[in-house]
Design a protein around this motif. Structure first.
Motif, PDB file in Angstrom:
ATOM      1  N   LEU A  99      11.557  57.581-138.854  1.00  0.00           N
ATOM      2  CA  LEU A  99      12.624  56.563-137.522  1.00  0.00           C
ATOM      3  C   LEU A  99      11.935  56.972-136.638  1.00  0.00           C
ATOM      4  CD1 LEU A  99      15.767  55.140-139.341  1.00  0.00           C
ATOM      5  CD2 LEU A  99      13.881  53.362-139.340  1.00  0.00           C
ATOM      6  N   GLY A 100      12.121  58.149-136.579  1.00  0.00           N
ATOM      7  CA  GLY A 100      11.406  59.007-135.319  1.00  0.00           C
ATOM      8  C   GLY A 100      10.141  58.993-135.007  1.00  0.00           C
ATOM      9  N   LEU A 101       9.512  59.575-135.836  1.00  0.00           N
ATOM     10  CA  LEU A 101       7.963  58.587-135.518  1.00  0.00           C
ATOM     11  C   LEU A 101       8.052  57.530-135.006  1.00  0.00           C
ATOM     12  CD1 LEU A 101       6.862  60.590-138.759  1.00  0.00           C
ATOM     13  CD2 LEU A 101       6.433  61.463-136.138  1.00  0.00           C
ATOM     14  N   ILE A 102       8.278  56.622-135.597  1.00  0.00           N
ATOM     15  CA  ILE A 102       8.329  55.039-135.290  1.00  0.00           C
ATOM     16  C   ILE A 102       8.196  55.018-133.410  1.00  0.00           C
ATOM     17  CG2 ILE A 102       8.413  52.635-134.227  1.00  0.00           C
ATOM     18  CD1 ILE A 102      10.086  52.814-137.351  1.00  0.00           C
ATOM     19  N   MET A 103       9.200  55.934-132.421  1.00  0.00           N
ATOM     20  CA  MET A 103       9.183  55.916-131.138  1.00  0.00           C
ATOM     21  C   MET A 103       8.193  56.881-130.593  1.00  0.00           C
ATOM     22  SD  MET A 103      11.543  53.871-131.201  1.00  0.00           S
ATOM     23  CE  MET A 103      12.010  53.909-129.372  1.00  0.00           C
ATOM     24  N   ILE A 104       7.508  57.789-131.172  1.00  0.00           N
ATOM     25  CA  ILE A 104       7.014  58.733-130.835  1.00  0.00           C
ATOM     26  C   ILE A 104       5.455  58.131-130.899  1.00  0.00           C
ATOM     27  CG2 ILE A 104       6.035  60.355-131.120  1.00  0.00           C
ATOM     28  CD1 ILE A 104       8.175  61.332-132.655  1.00  0.00           C
ATOM     29  N   PHE A 105       4.987  57.675-131.935  1.00  0.00           N
ATOM     30  CA  PHE A 105       3.989  56.662-131.812  1.00  0.00           C
ATOM     31  C   PHE A 105       3.524  55.880-131.051  1.00  0.00           C
ATOM     32  CE2 PHE A 105       3.470  58.881-135.882  1.00  0.00           C
ATOM     33  CZ  PHE A 105       1.983  59.347-135.881  1.00  0.00           C
ATOM     34  N   ASN A 106       4.780  55.176-130.999  1.00  0.00           N
ATOM     35  CA  ASN A 106       4.616  53.291-129.269  1.00  0.00           C
ATOM     36  C   ASN A 106       4.615  53.824-128.510  1.00  0.00           C
ATOM     37  OD1 ASN A 106       4.884  50.718-130.362  1.00  0.00           O
ATOM     38  ND2 ASN A 106       6.734  51.044-132.018  1.00  0.00           N
ATOM     39  N   GLY A 107       5.284  55.632-128.577  1.00  0.00           N
ATOM     40  CA  GLY A 107       5.402  55.567-126.866  1.00  0.00           C
ATOM     41  C   GLY A 107       4.023  56.248-126.975  1.00  0.00           C
ATOM     42  N   VAL A 108       3.716  57.119-127.455  1.00  0.00           N
ATOM     43  CA  VAL A 108       2.193  57.429-126.889  1.00  0.00           C
ATOM     44  C   VAL A 108       1.103  56.825-126.865  1.00  0.00           C
ATOM     45  CG1 VAL A 108       0.706  59.179-128.573  1.00  0.00           C
ATOM     46  CG2 VAL A 108       3.288  59.843-128.147  1.00  0.00           C
ATOM     47  N   ALA A 109       2.119  55.586-127.625  1.00  0.00           N
ATOM     48  CA  ALA A 109      -0.036  54.565-127.946  1.00  0.00           C
ATOM     49  C   ALA A 109      -0.052  53.593-126.495  1.00  0.00           C
ATOM     50  CB  ALA A 109       0.655  53.392-128.902  1.00  0.00           C
ATOM     51  N   SER A 110       1.392  53.079-126.058  1.00  0.00           N
ATOM     52  CA  SER A 110       1.624  52.441-124.587  1.00  0.00           C
ATOM     53  C   SER A 110       0.847  53.358-123.706  1.00  0.00           C
ATOM     54  CB  SER A 110       3.044  51.944-124.486  1.00  0.00           C
ATOM     55  OG  SER A 110       4.008  51.520-125.302  1.00  0.00           O
ATOM     56  N   ALA A 111       1.288  54.886-123.496  1.00  0.00           N
ATOM     57  CA  ALA A 111       0.595  56.167-122.624  1.00  0.00           C
ATOM     58  C   ALA A 111      -0.718  55.747-122.736  1.00  0.00           C
ATOM     59  CB  ALA A 111       1.676  56.811-122.564  1.00  0.00           C
ATOM     60  N   LEU A 112      -1.287  55.908-123.511  1.00  0.00           N
ATOM     61  CA  LEU A 112      -2.719  56.120-123.410  1.00  0.00           C
ATOM     62  C   LEU A 112      -3.555  54.738-123.198  1.00  0.00           C
ATOM     63  CD1 LEU A 112      -2.965  58.806-126.731  1.00  0.00           C
ATOM     64  CD2 LEU A 112      -3.106  59.285-123.770  1.00  0.00           C
ATOM     65  N   PHE A 113      -2.793  53.401-124.157  1.00  0.00           N
ATOM     66  CA  PHE A 113      -3.680  52.508-124.223  1.00  0.00           C
ATOM     67  C   PHE A 113      -3.094  51.174-123.690  1.00  0.00           C
ATOM     68  CE2 PHE A 113      -3.919  55.021-128.736  1.00  0.00           C
ATOM     69  CZ  PHE A 113      -4.928  55.553-128.792  1.00  0.00           C
ATOM     70  N   GLY A 114      -2.104  51.648-123.095  1.00  0.00           N
ATOM     71  CA  GLY A 114      -1.291  50.154-122.527  1.00  0.00           C
ATOM     72  C   GLY A 114      -0.130  49.601-123.102  1.00  0.00           C
ATOM     73  N   ILE A 115       0.227  48.296-122.921  1.00  0.00           N
ATOM     74  CA  ILE A 115       0.540  47.463-123.824  1.00  0.00           C
ATOM     75  C   ILE A 115       0.123  45.954-124.001  1.00  0.00           C
ATOM     76  CG2 ILE A 115       3.062  48.516-123.451  1.00  0.00           C
ATOM     77  CD1 ILE A 115       3.831  46.118-121.433  1.00  0.00           C
ATOM     78  N   ASP A 116      -0.848  46.093-123.257  1.00  0.00           N
ATOM     79  CA  ASP A 116      -1.434  44.236-123.976  1.00  0.00           C
ATOM     80  C   ASP A 116      -2.110  44.674-124.406  1.00  0.00           C
ATOM     81  OD1 ASP A 116      -0.761  44.315-120.794  1.00  0.00           O
ATOM     82  OD2 ASP A 116      -2.871  44.623-120.224  1.00  0.00           O
ATOM     83  N   MET A 117      -2.765  43.093-125.282  1.00  0.00           N
ATOM     84  CA  MET A 117      -3.433  42.373-126.450  1.00  0.00           C
ATOM     85  C   MET A 117      -4.981  42.882-125.992  1.00  0.00           C
ATOM     86  SD  MET A 117      -0.479  39.794-127.923  1.00  0.00           S
ATOM     87  CE  MET A 117      -1.290  39.813-129.679  1.00  0.00           C
TER      88      MET A 117
END
Length: 290
Positions: free
Chosen positions: A99-117
């Motif tokens: 469950l913690g990995l969910i937050m880690i991957f979401n946070g890293v992905a948002s930082a690297l790739f942004g939140i846009d579709m």
């Protein structure tokens, strides 16, 4: 009848992706006794890698293979860094880690790739095929075909090779497998790698429908988990059947009854089946440790 066949084909297309992801969930659970709630986020990250390669003008096969190779590394990394150190922890602790990995991957992905579709191209962009009045998309045939081929290869490896015997032995009884000389730690790593690759393939193939974003795998992961529960976590075949059942049933309910109520009805079906057969359609009770 035409509408029925059209929805069945669409259901088989999405159901095959649910089946891939569900098979990965069950593979990890059977071998390492962990339910990987972060599999959807790991698949999302791999899909972003494929999208990034596309932006570098890479072809579809190159982007696909690049994302799969990244998934191999990611699965190995997660098992070694996060899961293996907690191998002696109880089941709840391992679940909290994922469950913690969910937050880690979401946070890293948002930082690297942004939140846009971001739109993602289909594997095949050919004209639709008309059989009678039924319209079949070539991309749907490609998705169903490639997932079936992957599953057949995986089932062959599990049933007929030394690696497969090691996986089945570890899944059956970890202690006995160790006594028989099975490298259980390597089996754990391999299981995570295979599961991550299966999830990545599902993510890449469904990306043209969902677009690539940090939330793209939410529904897919949830329904793949339902497929695994429906088919039975104690069986490698069950999740595949469960994935196709969920995909087809979801489409038929949405078309003939209600799009708003289809998720409720699918969950109700799941609950009814689990009341009748708590281990799932193909599940059996496996005692792994004494």
């Amino acid at each position: 009848m035409v509408e029925f066949l059209q929805n069945v084909i669409a259901g088989l297309e999405t159901g095959s992706l649910y089946a891939l992801a569900a098979l990965g969930l069950v593979l990890i659970y059977r071998t390492s006794d962990v339910i990987n709630f972060a599999q959807g986020e790991m698949a999302m990250f791999s899909s972003f890698i494929a999208f990034t390669l596309f932006q570098q003008t890479m072809s579809y096969p190159v982007a696909f293979i690049g994302a799969v190779l990244f998934a191999v590394f990611l699965g190995f990394l997660v098992e070694r860094v996060f899961i293996r150190p907690a191998s002696k922890a109880n089941l709840v602790s391992k679940m909290i880690i994922t469950l913690g990995l969910i937050m880690i991957f979401n946070g890293v992905a948002s930082a690297l790739f942004g939140i846009d579709m971001h739109p993602f191209r289909k594997a095949l962009t050919m004209d639709n095929i008309n059989i009678g009045n039924v319209i079949i998309q070539p991309n749907a045939i490609f998705i169903i075909s490639i997932t079936l081929v992957i599953m057949m290869i995986l089932f062959y490896l599990i049933k007929n090779t030394l690696i497969g015997i090691a996986i089945r032995a570890t899944a059956q009884n970890e202690t006995t497998a160790k006594l028989m000389g099975v490298p259980v730690s390597k089996v754990y790593s391999l299981s995570w790698i295979i599961a991550t690759v299966l999830g990545a393939i599902a993510g890449i193939l469904i990306a043209p429908t969902t677009n690539v974003s940090t939330t793209m795998m939410g529904e897919v992961h949830l329904k793949s988990f339902i497929a695994a529960v429906l088919g039975g976590f104690g069986s490698f075949v069950g999740p595949v059947v469960g994935g196709f059942v969920i995909g087809v049933f979801d489409n038929l309910v949405g078309y003939y009854i209600s799009l708003q109520w289809k998720t409720v009805i699918v969950y109700a079906l799941l609950i009814i089946i689990l009341i009748v057969k708590p281990t799932g359609l193909f599940g059996k009770v496996h005692r792994k440790k004494v």
